[in-house]
Design a protein around this motif. Structure first.
Motif, PDB file in Angstrom:
ATOM      1  N   LEU A  89     -38.527  -3.517  -0.277  1.00 17.48           N
ATOM      2  CA  LEU A  89     -38.443  -3.844  -1.632  1.00 17.48           C
ATOM      3  C   LEU A  89     -37.147  -3.866  -2.324  1.00 17.48           C
ATOM      4  N   PRO A  90     -36.277  -2.885  -2.211  1.00 18.74           N
ATOM      5  CA  PRO A  90     -34.845  -2.932  -2.565  1.00 18.74           C
ATOM      6  C   PRO A  90     -34.189  -3.938  -1.879  1.00 18.74           C
ATOM      7  N   ILE A  91     -34.265  -4.159  -0.556  1.00 17.33           N
ATOM      8  CA  ILE A  91     -33.721  -5.233   0.009  1.00 17.33           C
ATOM      9  C   ILE A  91     -34.010  -6.533  -0.548  1.00 17.33           C
ATOM     10  N   GLY A  92     -34.954  -6.858  -0.723  1.00 16.37           N
ATOM     11  CA  GLY A  92     -35.527  -8.016  -1.418  1.00 16.37           C
ATOM     12  C   GLY A  92     -34.977  -8.299  -2.714  1.00 16.37           C
ATOM     13  N   LEU A  93     -34.777  -7.415  -3.709  1.00 18.12           N
ATOM     14  CA  LEU A  93     -34.266  -7.325  -4.990  1.00 18.12           C
ATOM     15  C   LEU A  93     -32.818  -7.473  -5.145  1.00 18.12           C
ATOM     16  N   THR A  94     -32.035  -6.962  -3.991  1.00 17.91           N
ATOM     17  CA  THR A  94     -30.759  -7.183  -3.784  1.00 17.91           C
ATOM     18  C   THR A  94     -30.542  -8.585  -3.298  1.00 17.91           C
ATOM     19  N   SER A  95     -31.206  -9.335  -2.787  1.00 17.09           N
ATOM     20  CA  SER A  95     -31.122 -10.748  -2.427  1.00 17.09           C
ATOM     21  C   SER A  95     -31.215 -11.417  -3.657  1.00 17.09           C
ATOM     22  N   THR A  96     -32.164 -11.116  -4.631  1.00 16.40           N
ATOM     23  CA  THR A  96     -32.282 -11.585  -5.863  1.00 16.40           C
ATOM     24  C   THR A  96     -30.766 -11.713  -6.816  1.00 16.40           C
ATOM     25  N   LEU A  97     -30.588 -10.046  -6.752  1.00 15.81           N
ATOM     26  CA  LEU A  97     -29.229  -9.964  -7.267  1.00 15.81           C
ATOM     27  C   LEU A  97     -27.972 -10.763  -7.012  1.00 15.81           C
ATOM     28  N   PHE A  98     -27.922 -10.934  -5.656  1.00 15.33           N
ATOM     29  CA  PHE A  98     -26.797 -12.030  -5.127  1.00 15.33           C
ATOM     30  C   PHE A  98     -27.138 -13.448  -5.648  1.00 15.33           C
ATOM     31  N   GLY A  99     -28.409 -13.755  -5.532  1.00 14.72           N
ATOM     32  CA  GLY A  99     -28.809 -15.201  -6.152  1.00 14.72           C
ATOM     33  C   GLY A  99     -28.473 -15.371  -7.719  1.00 14.72           C
ATOM     34  N   VAL A 100     -28.712 -14.336  -8.532  1.00 13.33           N
ATOM     35  CA  VAL A 100     -28.509 -14.328  -9.805  1.00 13.33           C
ATOM     36  C   VAL A 100     -26.838 -14.620 -10.048  1.00 13.33           C
ATOM     37  N   LEU A 101     -26.196 -13.762  -9.278  1.00 16.43           N
ATOM     38  CA  LEU A 101     -24.693 -13.959  -9.381  1.00 16.43           C
ATOM     39  C   LEU A 101     -24.071 -15.092  -8.922  1.00 16.43           C
ATOM     40  N   GLY A 102     -24.766 -15.842  -8.071  1.00 19.15           N
ATOM     41  CA  GLY A 102     -24.275 -17.106  -7.639  1.00 19.15           C
ATOM     42  C   GLY A 102     -24.863 -18.119  -8.666  1.00 19.15           C
ATOM     43  N   LEU A 103     -25.824 -18.005  -9.385  1.00 17.45           N
ATOM     44  CA  LEU A 103     -26.318 -18.748 -10.441  1.00 17.45           C
ATOM     45  C   LEU A 103     -25.458 -18.959 -11.487  1.00 17.45           C
ATOM     46  N   ALA A 104     -24.878 -17.818 -11.926  1.00 12.45           N
ATOM     47  CA  ALA A 104     -23.945 -17.640 -13.015  1.00 12.45           C
ATOM     48  C   ALA A 104     -22.449 -18.669 -12.568  1.00 12.45           C
ATOM     49  N   PHE A 105     -22.248 -18.368 -11.415  1.00 11.00           N
ATOM     50  CA  PHE A 105     -20.775 -19.029 -11.228  1.00 11.00           C
ATOM     51  C   PHE A 105     -20.890 -20.069 -10.074  1.00 11.00           C
ATOM     52  N   ALA A 106     -22.078 -20.660  -9.950  1.00 10.02           N
ATOM     53  CA  ALA A 106     -22.325 -22.068  -9.012  1.00 10.02           C
ATOM     54  C   ALA A 106     -21.475 -23.257  -9.859  1.00 10.02           C
ATOM     55  N   ALA A 184     -29.950  -4.954 -10.732  1.00 14.57           N
ATOM     56  CA  ALA A 184     -29.566  -3.577 -10.213  1.00 14.57           C
ATOM     57  C   ALA A 184     -30.376  -2.404 -10.633  1.00 14.57           C
ATOM     58  N   ILE A 185     -30.940  -2.552 -11.648  1.00 15.20           N
ATOM     59  CA  ILE A 185     -31.672  -1.418 -12.516  1.00 15.20           C
ATOM     60  C   ILE A 185     -33.060  -1.631 -11.503  1.00 15.20           C
ATOM     61  N   ALA A 186     -33.465  -2.486 -11.194  1.00 13.71           N
ATOM     62  CA  ALA A 186     -34.652  -3.156 -10.398  1.00 13.71           C
ATOM     63  C   ALA A 186     -34.532  -2.439  -9.006  1.00 13.71           C
ATOM     64  N   VAL A 187     -33.466  -2.421  -8.301  1.00 14.12           N
ATOM     65  CA  VAL A 187     -33.160  -1.943  -7.050  1.00 14.12           C
ATOM     66  C   VAL A 187     -33.010  -0.503  -7.074  1.00 14.12           C
ATOM     67  N   GLY A 188     -32.416   0.040  -8.070  1.00 16.92           N
ATOM     68  CA  GLY A 188     -32.543   1.462  -8.293  1.00 16.92           C
ATOM     69  C   GLY A 188     -33.953   2.216  -8.130  1.00 16.92           C
ATOM     70  N   LEU A 189     -34.772   1.290  -9.117  1.00 20.57           N
ATOM     71  CA  LEU A 189     -36.232   2.023  -9.255  1.00 20.57           C
ATOM     72  C   LEU A 189     -36.920   1.637  -7.929  1.00 20.57           C
ATOM     73  N   LEU A 190     -36.801   0.524  -7.316  1.00 14.95           N
ATOM     74  CA  LEU A 190     -37.454   0.162  -6.071  1.00 14.95           C
ATOM     75  C   LEU A 190     -36.988   1.193  -4.581  1.00 14.95           C
ATOM     76  N   ILE A 191     -35.769   1.738  -4.774  1.00 14.08           N
ATOM     77  CA  ILE A 191     -35.199   2.649  -3.831  1.00 14.08           C
ATOM     78  C   ILE A 191     -36.321   3.925  -4.051  1.00 14.08           C
ATOM     79  N   TYR A 192     -36.396   4.419  -5.337  1.00 11.37           N
ATOM     80  CA  TYR A 192     -37.354   5.571  -5.482  1.00 11.37           C
ATOM     81  C   TYR A 192     -38.849   5.321  -4.888  1.00 11.37           C
ATOM     82  N   ILE A 193     -39.400   3.902  -5.463  1.00 15.04           N
ATOM     83  CA  ILE A 193     -40.401   3.648  -4.967  1.00 15.04           C
ATOM     84  C   ILE A 193     -40.615   3.801  -3.213  1.00 15.04           C
ATOM     85  N   ALA A 194     -39.309   3.380  -2.748  1.00 10.93           N
ATOM     86  CA  ALA A 194     -39.650   3.019  -1.458  1.00 10.93           C
ATOM     87  C   ALA A 194     -39.725   4.619  -0.774  1.00 10.93           C
ATOM     88  N   PHE A 195     -39.000   5.685  -1.152  1.00 12.16           N
ATOM     89  CA  PHE A 195     -39.212   6.795  -0.791  1.00 12.16           C
ATOM     90  C   PHE A 195     -40.690   7.528  -0.978  1.00 12.16           C
TER      91      PHE A 195
END
Length: 411
Positions: A89-106, A184-195
């Motif tokens: 779950l947090p790994i997937g949202l980290t992929s999304t984070l990089f995708g959004v960053l790439g979209l902003a600067f593409a 980033a907020i979603a990644v943090g919450l999903l780390i809690y969910i993962a535990f």
């Protein structure tokens, strides 16, 4: 020996309780994930101007996003059904984070496609695993649990018109960078969910040992009856997805043409349709827990029929009211179909979530292309009239086995 048995019994009873804290967190993460995904179509007018993209290129961006996120969902669901991986779950949202960053600067079209693929992959990981978390936290209230989870996603999608008006129009392409904070907020919450997820898996492993030793839990082959019911559920989901896709992608253009609306006015109608759909998603689950899943699936589609058929022919004020009502009624079965499929094939929670949610969105993407072609060749008005009859396919729900029969199949 008795102490061990008591410990197992205590943990099993804990698993039967609805864990609302986890449900609300995973629902919030679903909202954050889908609001990020909604940034992409919301950016289309901006990308068209800033990069001079054609409609075909914009269509390819949407197609790339939807195909990756939808086709990969059942694949990931099957993999995690065999071997659960809480930190997916947090790994997937980290992929999304990089995708959004790439979209902003593409800087060009190629980099936009690559960024979108990262976002699609993150979404493909999140949805089946998020649905599994909701199932694990549901206790005896599976319909309510899926409603809490799914309403987050539908609310996130409904935010697209607001995102466009408040962030993307004034800030342009760079406005997408703001959503890295959301990711980033979603990644943090999903780390809690993962535990929490890891701890629950350990409890289930301990509780399942006596049943494994007695041979009570053996893998069953899916019968022809179950396959038939599952295919029928998927067909009903596809019919609903095509109607929703037609309305969300084309009704704004229809309102501009028929009522001489501005873009902002047409977006208000669309926003109302999506928000009412999100509310319907929330209430559908508890209703299914009380009255039965098959009844809610049937009523949600059949009660939509008179509204969906009449919407193209009424004045704008009445159309607005009907849009709100139809969105609420039709989407009340959204979470219910997910739970129905999961109970048809127990033990395949991620796979069924991937099929019912992932492929549904994939079919919605294909539906957009088909409906767009019909609008081009036969006229936008005729296409809107035509899709109004799609909820009639809800009559096929009568062929589904009742909830009690599904429970007997799984004994």
């Amino acid at each position: 020996m008795s102490t061990t048995a008591a410990s197992i019994s205590s943990k099993y009873e804990t698993q039967q309780k609805t864990t609302y804290r986890i449900l609300f967190i995973i629902g919030l993460c679903h909202l954050l994930n889908d609001s990020i995904q909604s940034v992409i179509p919301a950016m289309f007018p901006i990308l068209e101007k800033s990069m001079g993209l054609t409609y075909s290129q914009l269509g390819m961006i949407a197609f790339s996003l939807n195909m990756v996120s939808s086709i990969m969902q059942p694949v990931i669901g099957m993999a995690t059904d065999k071997k659960p991986f809480p930190f997916a779950l947090p790994i997937g949202l980290t992929s999304t984070l990089f995708g959004v960053l790439g979209l902003a600067f593409a800087p060009n079209y190629k980099w936009i496609i690559i960024s979108v693929l990262f976002i699609g992959l993150g979404s493909a990981v999140f949805h089946p695993e998020g649905s599994r978390v909701a199932y694990m936290a549901a206790g005896q209230r599976r319909g309510l649990a899926q409603s809490i989870y799914q309403v987050g996603g539908n609310t996130g999608q409904a935010l697209a018109p607001i995102i466009t008006a408040l962030i993307l129009v004034p800030l342009g392409q760079m406005g997408a960078a703001w959503f890295t904070a959301v990711a980033a907020i979603a990644v943090g919450l999903l780390i809690y969910i993962a535990f929490w997820y890891t701890g629950r898996l350990q409890q289930e492993l301990i509780a399942s040992r006596p049943r494994k030793q007695s041979g009570a839990h053996k893998n069953k082959r899916i019968s022809k009856k179950v396959w038939g019911a599952l295919l029928l559920v998927l067909f009903l989901i596809f019919a609903r997805s095509w109607y929703i896709s037609g309305m969300t992608n084309f009704y704004a253009f229809y309102a501009i043409e028929k009522y001489s609306f501005s873009i902002s006015q047409s977006q208000l109608f669309l926003f109302a349709f999506l928000v009412s759909g999100a509310l319907g998603t929330f209430f559908g689950g508890p209703l299914a827990d009380r009255f039965g899943k098959k009844k809610i699936i049937f009523l949600s589609m059949i009660l939509t029929v008179p509204l969906s058929i009449l919407i193209p022919f009424v004045p704008s004020t009445i159309a607005f009211i009907m849009l709100v009502a139809s969105g609420f009624i039709l989407m009340s079965s959204f979470s219910v179909t997910v739970v129905y499929a999961q109970e048809l094939v127990p033990g395949k929670i991620g796979t069924m979530a991937g099929l019912t949610v992932g492929l549904a969105f994939g079919m919605g993407a294909i539906g957009s292309i088909v409906l767009g072609y019909i609008a081009d060749t036969h006229g936008l008005v005729n296409m809107i009239i035509l899709i109004g009859f799609l909820p009639l396919l809800g009559l096929l729900t009568l062929l589904l086995p009742p909830d009690e029969t599904v429970s007997e199949w799984n004994k």
